[in-house]
Design an enzyme around this catalytic site. Structure first.
Site: not given
Length: 291
Positions: A80, A117, A137
């Site tokens: 991420c 994250h 995302d």
């Protein structure tokens, strides 16, 4: 040349044509909501999620040069922090307002877990402040295909995959306007809370701190086995150690167990991840040693 104080995403250093070619986007790059949706989908379906540098004994370098070299110039992917480091630079370069956020991956767990994250809060430059921002995302590996409007109760079905946002608990009594948000993903039987976050800005240096924990801590799930994901409109492919799972939007699942020596070939064929030099042998040796 002015000192880099750590704000922003260094979009001016980005090789934008190379990025657009990598993700296959040849549309209008004007910073609109439509462009944001198209870029998000292109990124998610083109650049896979993977943690293989950890297995190969190399640190994760989050400098823009390193992230571009790995995710754009080579047939590799990242996790991420790498994905959203790159995507933030792309959006900044195009003129969007980009703010990073930190999320706690829960996957249905009730206990407090670390905020490891990365997410992006994005606005097109001509958007009214009364309009909701977009939650991007691109670095989770399992969608969403397109960003979600930051609206309580927002629900989206994207090519059969379901996602929703909702406000959760108030985080503290002394900041009553700070609400925790929850991103849910539809599973075969019910909705599953995937992660929670608050709208507190984080910066590049915070990515470095989170990435260090994720890539080095014995408590991190990413230090113990190879993990890769590739998401598309018709499938989610997950390699977890030696287990390969393919999930379809209708909830059907196929699973098989691989031999360690099959991993490099599977990574190339199913995930578009090509290991170079002696990396394939090193990965196989790592997995065999852990078996």
């Amino acid at each position: 040349m002015s000192e880099d104080l750590g704000y922003g995403w260094q979009g001016e250093l980005l090789d934008l044509p190379a990025y657009l070619k990598r993700v296959g986007h040849d549309g209008d790059p004007a910073p609109t909501a439509a462009t944001l949706r198209a870029l998000h989908r292109a990124h998610v379906t083109s650049i896979p999620f993977e943690n293989l540098e950890i297995m190969l004994g190399r640190p994760i370098d989050l400098s823009l040069d390193a992230v571009q070299a790995k995710l754009v110039e080579r047939p590799r992917g990242g996790y991420c922090y790498e994905h959203n480091r790159l995507f933030a630079a792309v959006l900044e370069r195009l003129g969007y307002e980009v703010t990073a956020l930190a999320a706690r991956v829960t996957l249905g767990a009730a206990k407090i877990l670390p905020a490891t994250h990365a997410l992006l809060h994005v606005r097109p430059p001509d958007a009214s402040r009364d309009e909701p921002a977009w939650l991007c995302d691109v670095g989770f590996g399992a969608g969403p295909l397109e960003p979600l409007r930051l609206v309580d109760g927002e629900e989206a079905v994207q090519d059969g995959w379901g996602f929703r946002l909702r406000r959760g608990r108030t985080v503290t009594t002394w900041t009553p306007d700070t609400a925790e948000w929850e991103l849910h993903q539809r599973g075969p039987d019910s909705w599953v809370q995937r992660h929670t976050f608050v709208q507190n800005e984080v910066f590049r240096i915070d990515f470095e701190v989170g990435s260090h924990y994720v890539s080095t801590s014995a408590r991190s799930p990413f230090t113990t086995r190879p993990f890769a994901q590739r998401f598309s409109s018709d499938s989610l492919r997950v390699l977890d150690g030696v287990k390969l799972t393919v999930t379809r939007p209708d909830g059907s699942v196929e699973t098989r167990t691989l031999a360690p020596e099959d991993l490099p070939g599977t990574l190339g064929e199913d995930f578009g991840i090509v290991l170079e030099g002696g990396d394939a042998d090193r990965l196989v040796e790592f997995v065999r040693a852990r078996s």
